[in-house]
Design a protein around this motif. Structure first.
Motif, PDB file in Angstrom:
ATOM      1  N   GLY A  90      -5.981  -9.408   3.838  1.00 60.45           N
ATOM      2  CA  GLY A  90      -6.816  -8.535   3.389  1.00 60.45           C
ATOM      3  C   GLY A  90      -5.950  -7.886   2.094  1.00 60.45           C
ATOM      4  O   GLY A  90      -4.607  -8.371   1.855  1.00 60.45           O
ATOM      5  N   VAL A  91      -6.599  -7.032   1.384  1.00 61.21           N
ATOM      6  CA  VAL A  91      -5.748  -6.499  -0.130  1.00 61.21           C
ATOM      7  C   VAL A  91      -5.298  -5.085   0.143  1.00 61.21           C
ATOM      8  O   VAL A  91      -6.257  -4.447   0.630  1.00 61.21           O
ATOM      9  N   PRO A  92      -4.308  -4.654  -0.081  1.00 53.55           N
ATOM     10  CA  PRO A  92      -3.588  -3.281   0.089  1.00 53.55           C
ATOM     11  C   PRO A  92      -4.741  -2.436  -0.965  1.00 53.55           C
ATOM     12  O   PRO A  92      -5.469  -2.913  -2.045  1.00 53.55           O
ATOM     13  N   GLU A  93      -4.755  -1.179  -0.937  1.00 58.97           N
ATOM     14  CA  GLU A  93      -5.397  -0.128  -1.746  1.00 58.97           C
ATOM     15  C   GLU A  93      -4.282   0.198  -2.696  1.00 58.97           C
ATOM     16  O   GLU A  93      -2.896   0.227  -2.415  1.00 58.97           O
ATOM     17  N   ARG A  94      -4.766   0.648  -3.861  1.00 54.73           N
ATOM     18  CA  ARG A  94      -3.637   1.306  -4.836  1.00 54.73           C
ATOM     19  C   ARG A  94      -3.237   2.523  -4.291  1.00 54.73           C
ATOM     20  O   ARG A  94      -4.055   3.369  -3.509  1.00 54.73           O
ATOM     21  N   GLY A  95      -1.686   2.658  -4.104  1.00 55.93           N
ATOM     22  CA  GLY A  95      -1.195   3.733  -3.870  1.00 55.93           C
ATOM     23  C   GLY A  95      -0.694   3.586  -2.399  1.00 55.93           C
ATOM     24  O   GLY A  95       0.352   4.475  -2.025  1.00 55.93           O
ATOM     25  N   ASP A  96      -0.947   2.564  -1.792  1.00 59.94           N
ATOM     26  CA  ASP A  96      -0.140   2.096  -0.529  1.00 59.94           C
ATOM     27  C   ASP A  96       1.304   1.793  -0.647  1.00 59.94           C
ATOM     28  O   ASP A  96       1.578   1.337  -1.697  1.00 59.94           O
ATOM     29  N   THR A  97       2.043   2.403   0.354  1.00 64.42           N
ATOM     30  CA  THR A  97       3.593   1.934   0.374  1.00 64.42           C
ATOM     31  C   THR A  97       3.712   0.764   1.344  1.00 64.42           C
ATOM     32  O   THR A  97       3.376   0.921   2.454  1.00 64.42           O
ATOM     33  N   VAL A  98       4.007  -0.314   0.776  1.00 69.29           N
ATOM     34  CA  VAL A  98       4.161  -1.596   1.262  1.00 69.29           C
ATOM     35  C   VAL A  98       5.635  -2.232   1.482  1.00 69.29           C
ATOM     36  O   VAL A  98       6.427  -1.912   0.757  1.00 69.29           O
ATOM     37  N   VAL A  99       5.862  -2.905   2.522  1.00 66.70           N
ATOM     38  CA  VAL A  99       6.993  -3.885   2.814  1.00 66.70           C
ATOM     39  C   VAL A  99       6.595  -5.164   2.326  1.00 66.70           C
ATOM     40  O   VAL A  99       5.582  -5.619   2.753  1.00 66.70           O
ATOM     41  N   PHE A 100       7.366  -5.760   1.669  1.00 65.35           N
ATOM     42  CA  PHE A 100       7.252  -7.320   1.327  1.00 65.35           C
ATOM     43  C   PHE A 100       8.586  -7.844   1.203  1.00 65.35           C
ATOM     44  O   PHE A 100       9.443  -7.588   1.136  1.00 65.35           O
ATOM     45  N   ARG A 101       8.207  -9.209   1.134  1.00 63.90           N
ATOM     46  CA  ARG A 101       9.489 -10.228   1.045  1.00 63.90           C
ATOM     47  C   ARG A 101       9.649 -10.700  -0.445  1.00 63.90           C
ATOM     48  O   ARG A 101       8.307 -11.329  -1.150  1.00 63.90           O
ATOM     49  N   SER A 102      10.754 -10.319  -1.042  1.00 69.22           N
ATOM     50  CA  SER A 102      11.084 -10.701  -2.648  1.00 69.22           C
ATOM     51  C   SER A 102      10.860 -12.182  -2.786  1.00 69.22           C
ATOM     52  O   SER A 102      10.980 -13.010  -1.827  1.00 69.22           O
ATOM     53  N   LYS A 103      10.673 -12.618  -3.943  1.00 71.07           N
ATOM     54  CA  LYS A 103      10.981 -13.956  -4.265  1.00 71.07           C
ATOM     55  C   LYS A 103      12.526 -14.556  -4.676  1.00 71.07           C
ATOM     56  O   LYS A 103      13.286 -13.656  -4.706  1.00 71.07           O
ATOM     57  N   GLY A 104      12.594 -15.717  -4.670  1.00 71.06           N
ATOM     58  CA  GLY A 104      13.755 -15.960  -5.234  1.00 71.06           C
ATOM     59  C   GLY A 104      14.658 -16.754  -3.877  1.00 71.06           C
ATOM     60  O   GLY A 104      14.385 -16.590  -2.767  1.00 71.06           O
ATOM     61  N   GLU A 105      15.806 -17.276  -4.165  1.00 69.22           N
ATOM     62  CA  GLU A 105      16.615 -17.669  -3.139  1.00 69.22           C
ATOM     63  C   GLU A 105      17.323 -16.565  -2.252  1.00 69.22           C
ATOM     64  O   GLU A 105      17.717 -16.838  -1.105  1.00 69.22           O
ATOM     65  N   ASP A 106      17.618 -15.658  -3.053  1.00 68.31           N
ATOM     66  CA  ASP A 106      18.092 -14.291  -2.293  1.00 68.31           C
ATOM     67  C   ASP A 106      16.906 -13.384  -1.521  1.00 68.31           C
ATOM     68  O   ASP A 106      17.175 -12.114  -1.672  1.00 68.31           O
ATOM     69  N   HIS A 107      15.864 -13.970  -1.380  1.00 68.31           N
ATOM     70  CA  HIS A 107      14.902 -13.128  -0.790  1.00 68.31           C
ATOM     71  C   HIS A 107      15.116 -12.197   0.124  1.00 68.31           C
ATOM     72  O   HIS A 107      15.974 -12.499   1.357  1.00 68.31           O
ATOM     73  N   HIS A 108      14.628 -10.988   0.377  1.00 68.23           N
ATOM     74  CA  HIS A 108      14.697  -9.996   1.534  1.00 68.23           C
ATOM     75  C   HIS A 108      13.676  -9.075   1.531  1.00 68.23           C
ATOM     76  O   HIS A 108      12.659  -9.028   0.486  1.00 68.23           O
ATOM     77  N   ASP A 109      13.768  -8.264   2.535  1.00 71.10           N
ATOM     78  CA  ASP A 109      12.607  -7.138   2.636  1.00 71.10           C
ATOM     79  C   ASP A 109      12.806  -6.148   1.664  1.00 71.10           C
ATOM     80  O   ASP A 109      13.797  -5.699   1.420  1.00 71.10           O
ATOM     81  N   VAL A 110      11.484  -5.531   0.992  1.00 68.52           N
ATOM     82  CA  VAL A 110      11.695  -4.425  -0.315  1.00 68.52           C
ATOM     83  C   VAL A 110      10.764  -3.628  -0.006  1.00 68.52           C
ATOM     84  O   VAL A 110       9.525  -4.149   0.746  1.00 68.52           O
ATOM     85  N   ILE A 111      10.755  -2.395  -0.167  1.00 66.54           N
ATOM     86  CA  ILE A 111       9.548  -1.409  -0.132  1.00 66.54           C
ATOM     87  C   ILE A 111       9.406  -0.802  -1.606  1.00 66.54           C
ATOM     88  O   ILE A 111      10.124  -0.478  -2.221  1.00 66.54           O
ATOM     89  N   LYS A 112       8.015  -0.951  -1.721  1.00 66.67           N
ATOM     90  CA  LYS A 112       7.508  -0.367  -3.025  1.00 66.67           C
ATOM     91  C   LYS A 112       6.048   0.242  -2.893  1.00 66.67           C
ATOM     92  O   LYS A 112       5.452  -0.002  -1.816  1.00 66.67           O
ATOM     93  N   ARG A 113       5.526   0.882  -3.875  1.00 66.52           N
ATOM     94  CA  ARG A 113       4.363   1.277  -3.964  1.00 66.52           C
ATOM     95  C   ARG A 113       3.347   0.288  -4.638  1.00 66.52           C
ATOM     96  O   ARG A 113       3.578  -0.263  -5.713  1.00 66.52           O
ATOM     97  N   VAL A 114       2.052   0.078  -4.191  1.00 67.30           N
ATOM     98  CA  VAL A 114       1.054  -0.727  -4.930  1.00 67.30           C
ATOM     99  C   VAL A 114       0.341  -0.019  -5.773  1.00 67.30           C
ATOM    100  O   VAL A 114      -0.136   1.117  -5.896  1.00 67.30           O
ATOM    101  N   ILE A 115       0.550  -0.349  -7.343  1.00 68.30           N
ATOM    102  CA  ILE A 115      -0.127   0.139  -8.468  1.00 68.30           C
ATOM    103  C   ILE A 115      -1.244  -0.658  -8.870  1.00 68.30           C
ATOM    104  O   ILE A 115      -2.329  -0.066  -9.310  1.00 68.30           O
TER     105      ILE A 115
END
Length: 284
Positions: A90-115
């Motif tokens: 599914g696709v988030p809604e604009r304004g949702d606060t989500v946790v995601f896995r960042s890209k790259g070799e040092d990937h880790h969990d991050v939290i941001k807002r969907v714009i």
């Protein structure tokens, strides 16, 4: 003639082995149930930085619901097993606060807002968010104020925003309310003009990706900046566009919050360090 020899004591070794195996089986079952629950229902997440101020403070602990946007390998703890694709996506809604896995070799969990969603255009002009060519209303409201504490020091709050009175030092930062199309609103911090963050080119969100930003606009490495592997020499590094299969879940509720003053060897400090007024705080 009756056998009068003393009876041999019963061996306890099989019983001991049985108890050990039962304990191991129980622990394996428990671990599997916890893995299932954390992967598909709820997962805990702790806030390590100030990038989502004013909504989230360092030391907040929250639950993330895992069913909102579907399941992929990054729904599982540590991304294991590495299953391909996404199930029930599914696709988030604009304004949702989500946790995601960042890209790259040092990937880790991050939290941001969907714009921005796939196909959207995003730009910042003098600190004003422009979504699909329209300026997003940004209303000045009361300053954000939070006491300085062991996990929110002058490193997280620039000296110009620190105010001291008889009750101690407080960080006060200019705060604004942004309102997205459809009426979804949230608070952001904007401390000063920073060219790389407040004046950008136009971003077009690719299919299968989202554009994410931190609410603390001057202190967030987010989709306004290219990820480590995408950045050119000298460019500020951030997250870039985030593929939907890296979005793990939606912020749900704060279940614990601490100001960092607790000593784990002194149990009573666990309670004095708690920010009780933050417990139970949800997300629109």
């Amino acid at each position: 003639m009756a056998d009068t020899s003393p009876a041999k004591p019963a061996s306890t070794a099989p019983k001991a082995r049985s108890e050990t195996s039962e304990t191991i089986r129980f622990l394996l079952k428990l671990a599997f149930v916890v893995w299932l629950f954390r992967s598909f229902v709820l997962a805990p997440f702790s806030i390590p930085s100030e990038s989502m101020l004013p909504r989230l403070l360092i030391g907040d602990y929250l639950f993330v619901s895992k069913w909102n946007y579907g399941y992929s390998r990054w729904s599982m703890p540590f991304g294991f097993p590495p299953v391909p694709g996404r199930l029930l996506g599914g696709v988030p809604e604009r304004g949702d606060t989500v946790v995601f896995r960042s890209k790259g070799e040092d990937h880790h969990d991050v939290i941001k807002r969907v714009i921005g969603l796939p196909g959207d255009t995003i730009q910042m002009r003098r600190g004003q968010l422009i979504l699909n060519g329209q300026a997003i209303p940004k209303q000045r409201i009361a300053d954000f104020a939070v006491p300085l504490s062991p996990n929110f020091t002058t490193r997280e709050c620039d000296a110009e925003f620190v105010q001291t009175n008889g009750e101690g030092a407080t960080c006060r930062i200019p705060r604004f309310r942004e309102t997205l199309p459809g009426g979804r609103s949230y608070e952001v911090l904007d401390q000063r003009y920073i060219p790389d963050a407040d004046d950008t080119g136009v971003y077009t969100v690719p299919a299968g990706n989202v554009f994410l930003m931190g609410d603390n606009r001057d202190d967030s490495a987010d989709s306004r900046f290219p990820s480590t592997e995408e950045a050119l020499p000298g460019q500020v590094q951030g997250m870039g566009f985030i593929p939907l299969d890296r979005v793990q879940g939606k912020a749900m509720i704060i279940f614990w919050s601490t100001d960092g003053s607790a000593n784990w060897l002194l149990p009573w400090t666990w309670f004095t360090a708690a920010r009780w007024d933050r417990l139970g705080g949800g997300f629109d």
